[in-house]
Scaffold this motif. Structure first.
Motif, PDB file in Angstrom:
ATOM      1  N   UNK A   2       0.812  -1.050  -0.119  1.00  8.29           N
ATOM      2  CA  UNK A   2      -0.079  -0.193   0.055  1.00  8.29           C
ATOM      3  C   UNK A   2       0.788   1.215  -0.050  1.00  8.29           C
ATOM      4  N   UNK A   3       0.495   2.041  -0.768  1.00 10.57           N
ATOM      5  CA  UNK A   3       1.289   3.511  -0.774  1.00 10.57           C
ATOM      6  C   UNK A   3       0.404   4.377  -0.436  1.00 10.57           C
ATOM      7  N   UNK A  20      -4.943   2.927   8.590  1.00 11.02           N
ATOM      8  CA  UNK A  20      -4.213   1.905   8.338  1.00 11.02           C
ATOM      9  C   UNK A  20      -3.300   1.209   9.468  1.00 11.02           C
ATOM     10  N   UNK A  21      -2.926   2.072  10.256  1.00 13.86           N
ATOM     11  CA  UNK A  21      -2.160   1.473  11.454  1.00 13.86           C
ATOM     12  C   UNK A  21      -3.081   0.655  12.438  1.00 13.86           C
ATOM     13  N   UNK A  22      -4.437   1.202  12.706  1.00 14.57           N
ATOM     14  CA  UNK A  22      -5.231   0.266  13.384  1.00 14.57           C
ATOM     15  C   UNK A  22      -5.647  -0.974  12.723  1.00 14.57           C
ATOM     16  N   UNK A  23      -5.723  -1.047  11.376  1.00  9.59           N
ATOM     17  CA  UNK A  23      -5.938  -2.288  10.653  1.00  9.59           C
ATOM     18  C   UNK A  23      -4.689  -3.062  10.577  1.00  9.59           C
ATOM     19  N   UNK A  24      -3.573  -2.604  11.175  1.00 10.31           N
ATOM     20  CA  UNK A  24      -2.256  -3.354  11.065  1.00 10.31           C
ATOM     21  C   UNK A  24      -1.799  -3.695   9.830  1.00 10.31           C
TER      22      UNK A  24
END
Length: 113
Positions: A2-3, A20-24
């Motif tokens: 992912x970019x 995105x961080x929450x989704x790991x």
């Protein structure tokens, strides 16, 4: 991979990274304000977004109003305007597997996962 085309000063852009961080999920950040895209890069992004350059421009920006509003610009000229003035680009843009979205709200990212 992912970019994320990211502007750290933009709240919506920071929200996309947090999402995105929450989704790991792993992702690569492109700070396009520091390292502007090439015309070829931007054309590829537009193709992945399935949108025209005109649709990607932030028309409320002062540089747009002062330098470009009311002018007849073709696709290439609009792309060059965004290269020269990267803050004209809508943000954040999330690209994955050849598809892209302008991630506002951050939940739009689901469309490219």
């Amino acid at each position: 991979m992912i970019r994320v085309y990211h502007n750290p000063r933009c709240t919506k852009s920071r929200e996309a990274l947090a999402y995105l961080d929450e989704k790991g999920l792993e992702y690569e950040v492109v700070e396009y304000m520091k390292e502007p895209l090439t015309p070829m890069d931007l054309e590829s992004v537009l193709e992945a977004l399935d949108m025209s350059a005109e649709d990607l421009i932030r028309t409320n920006e002062s540089v747009w109003k002062d330098d470009f509003k009311g002018k007849e610009l073709d696709e290439d000229e609009l792309i060059l305007a965004m290269i020269e003035h990267p803050k004209l680009m809508q943000r954040p843009i999330v690209l994955n597997a050849g598809k892209a979205v302008v991630a506002r709200p951050a939940e739009e990212i689901e469309k490219v996962l």
